[in-house]
Motif scaffolding. Sequence first.
Motif, PDB file in Angstrom:
ATOM      1  N   LYS A   1       0.842  -1.183   0.000  1.00 33.60           N
ATOM      2  CA  LYS A   1       0.000   0.000   0.000  1.00 33.60           C
ATOM      3  C   LYS A   1       0.880   1.237   0.000  1.00 33.60           C
ATOM      4  O   LYS A   1       1.995   1.223   0.535  1.00 33.60           O
ATOM      5  CB  LYS A   1      -0.914   0.019   1.239  1.00 33.60           C
ATOM      6  CG  LYS A   1      -2.004  -1.037   1.238  1.00 33.60           C
ATOM      7  CD  LYS A   1      -3.128  -0.678   0.263  1.00 33.60           C
ATOM      8  CE  LYS A   1      -4.280  -1.664   0.372  1.00 33.60           C
ATOM      9  NZ  LYS A   1      -5.396  -1.305  -0.519  1.00 33.60           N
TER      10      LYS A   1
ATOM     11  N   ARG B   1       3.042  -4.362  -6.266  1.00 37.93           N
ATOM     12  CA  ARG B   1       2.032  -4.864  -5.348  1.00 37.93           C
ATOM     13  C   ARG B   1       1.994  -6.388  -5.328  1.00 37.93           C
ATOM     14  O   ARG B   1       1.310  -6.961  -4.500  1.00 37.93           O
ATOM     15  CB  ARG B   1       0.663  -4.305  -5.717  1.00 37.93           C
ATOM     16  CG  ARG B   1       0.608  -2.778  -5.643  1.00 37.93           C
ATOM     17  CD  ARG B   1      -0.768  -2.241  -5.971  1.00 37.93           C
ATOM     18  NE  ARG B   1      -0.751  -0.793  -5.972  1.00 37.93           N
ATOM     19  CZ  ARG B   1      -0.843  -0.043  -4.883  1.00 37.93           C
ATOM     20  NH1 ARG B   1      -0.940  -0.632  -3.715  1.00 37.93           N
ATOM     21  NH2 ARG B   1      -0.821   1.272  -4.953  1.00 37.93           N
TER      22      ARG B   1
ATOM     23  N   GLU C   1      -3.365   5.613   1.259  1.00 40.83           N
ATOM     24  CA  GLU C   1      -4.353   4.666   0.756  1.00 40.83           C
ATOM     25  C   GLU C   1      -5.099   4.006   1.908  1.00 40.83           C
ATOM     26  O   GLU C   1      -4.527   3.744   2.974  1.00 40.83           O
ATOM     27  CB  GLU C   1      -3.687   3.594  -0.099  1.00 40.83           C
ATOM     28  CG  GLU C   1      -3.218   4.078  -1.450  1.00 40.83           C
ATOM     29  CD  GLU C   1      -2.780   2.941  -2.344  1.00 40.83           C
ATOM     30  OE1 GLU C   1      -2.943   3.062  -3.570  1.00 40.83           O
ATOM     31  OE2 GLU C   1      -2.293   1.920  -1.820  1.00 40.83           O
TER      32      GLU C   1
ATOM     33  N   ALA D   1      -0.465  10.920  -0.720  1.00 38.16           N
ATOM     34  CA  ALA D   1       0.177  10.048  -1.693  1.00 38.16           C
ATOM     35  C   ALA D   1       1.073  10.840  -2.620  1.00 38.16           C
ATOM     36  O   ALA D   1       2.171  10.400  -2.978  1.00 38.16           O
ATOM     37  CB  ALA D   1      -0.890   9.310  -2.505  1.00 38.16           C
TER      38      ALA D   1
ATOM     39  N   ALA E   1      -6.080  11.527   1.380  1.00 36.47           N
ATOM     40  CA  ALA E   1      -5.307  10.478   0.719  1.00 36.47           C
ATOM     41  C   ALA E   1      -4.551  10.960  -0.497  1.00 36.47           C
ATOM     42  O   ALA E   1      -3.368  10.706  -0.631  1.00 36.47           O
ATOM     43  CB  ALA E   1      -6.223   9.309   0.354  1.00 36.47           C
TER      44      ALA E   1
ATOM     45  N   GLN F   1       2.688  -0.602 -10.662  1.00 38.59           N
ATOM     46  CA  GLN F   1       1.711  -1.468 -10.017  1.00 38.59           C
ATOM     47  C   GLN F   1       2.247  -2.868  -9.778  1.00 38.59           C
ATOM     48  O   GLN F   1       1.736  -3.591  -8.931  1.00 38.59           O
ATOM     49  CB  GLN F   1       0.441  -1.539 -10.870  1.00 38.59           C
ATOM     50  CG  GLN F   1      -0.314  -0.219 -10.954  1.00 38.59           C
ATOM     51  CD  GLN F   1      -0.722   0.289  -9.582  1.00 38.59           C
ATOM     52  OE1 GLN F   1      -1.287  -0.468  -8.800  1.00 38.59           O
ATOM     53  NE2 GLN F   1      -0.426   1.542  -9.278  1.00 38.59           N
TER      54      GLN F   1
ATOM     55  N   GLN G   1       4.901   9.688  -2.691  1.00 35.08           N
ATOM     56  CA  GLN G   1       5.058   8.641  -3.678  1.00 35.08           C
ATOM     57  C   GLN G   1       5.283   9.248  -5.058  1.00 35.08           C
ATOM     58  O   GLN G   1       4.702  10.284  -5.387  1.00 35.08           O
ATOM     59  CB  GLN G   1       3.803   7.748  -3.732  1.00 35.08           C
ATOM     60  CG  GLN G   1       3.526   7.016  -2.454  1.00 35.08           C
ATOM     61  CD  GLN G   1       4.564   5.969  -2.163  1.00 35.08           C
ATOM     62  OE1 GLN G   1       5.097   5.363  -3.072  1.00 35.08           O
ATOM     63  NE2 GLN G   1       4.870   5.760  -0.901  1.00 35.08           N
TER      64      GLN G   1
ATOM     65  N   ILE H   1      -6.239   4.360   7.357  1.00 31.01           N
ATOM     66  CA  ILE H   1      -5.457   4.931   6.263  1.00 31.01           C
ATOM     67  C   ILE H   1      -3.981   4.729   6.579  1.00 31.01           C
ATOM     68  O   ILE H   1      -3.547   4.984   7.708  1.00 31.01           O
ATOM     69  CB  ILE H   1      -5.746   6.440   6.101  1.00 31.01           C
ATOM     70  CG1 ILE H   1      -7.241   6.697   5.915  1.00 31.01           C
ATOM     71  CG2 ILE H   1      -4.948   7.016   4.936  1.00 31.01           C
ATOM     72  CD1 ILE H   1      -7.809   6.112   4.649  1.00 31.01           C
TER      73      ILE H   1
END
Length: 403
Positions: A25, A106, A29, A93, A89, A103, A97, A56
């Motif tokens: 995460k 993950r 998020e 983020a 959020a 992706q 980030q 969160i």
Amino acid sequence: MADLINVLAPEEQEGTKAVVRNWLKAIGEPVALDEPLVELETDKVTQEIPAPLTGILHEILMQSGENAEPGAVLGRIRLEDASIAAVDAPAAATATQPAHVDQAIRYSPAVRRAIEDYGIDPATVSGTGKGGRVTRGDMDAAHEAALARGPVPTLQPAKAPSLPSTLADKPSSDRRSRFVPHSPMRLAIAEHMQMSVSTAPHVTAVFEADFSAVIRHRDRSKVASGIALSYTAYIVAACVSAMKAVPEVNSRWHSDRLEIFEDVNIGIGTALGNDGIVVPVIRDAQNLSLAGIAARLQDLTTRARANALTPADMRGGTFTISNHGMSGSLVATPIIINQPQSAILGVGKLEKRVVVREVDGIDTIQIRPMAYVSLTIDHRALDGHQTNAWLTRFVETLESWQQ
């Protein structure tokens, strides 16, 4: 101010140390109770740490590659309602980030390795893991299906990262080479092996075992209660028999005493290709039948190769088997002891060899299925007499198998 709850590394972990491998995460998020949040990797297992509550992800305190001591605070979760979370959020983020978060991060390390090996896009694979997550087993099944029915959508190979300047700027020579960074598992294995050799004086004895009786029994009972009988199951059962003759082998050395274990918890070294070795443990083997050992063994090895073992699966071993003959070697010596145990069994390749056997007082030349078996001991805890007595009972059990 919103309440913050710590995300902690497990107090008990299997392996010499744990390394933060991957956050599942991003900061800001939402996370649900028990949802996989971060991966820790040791020399023996990759473990997903679940979220302790719904909230969160507010803060990440330990980044990928950092060592996580038992009980260490990995990050913090913020307790807020959904409306506040929806506003906060995106900003959080964005602040912490990069805009182009990959992706693929993950997915678990095993799945990412499968992506590289098979070129299969995990987005096209139905996940059977918790919450529909794609597992290594799902990727393996997709690969097998692809071989049977034709190609499936694949990912474009990632561009290989350039070497750091400290390596790229090295003077060239007449030998070509490439650098492969050590994984945390490989570094931890190296540290554990070096520690074992430095700690214990290793001595190895080698015997030879005739598997004729085992093969006859296995041919008569290839399947017991739906469980395939492997040669390793017989080897584990023979270890239990040998422990009854020489219980000191099932022990741990202390500076002022020898601790002899009543329970025979046998670890089975299981290779994961280039990724390293894990050692799942068959607990209380002294209480199991041959079929029970085979069932436990089949479950552990299947989950080991699917990267689905838990730390509990590899905890508490008192003795270890290295079935190195599975990869073709006849003898390996010394096989390094899995500290803090006192001994480790090595089993070489099973192959037909010409041997001399006496029949009715006459020497005859016969072809028998033979394998070299070795016991490497910590010479602080055990002597040659005990080592040879243990191997004698072990071989006798295999060669006289009639049950």
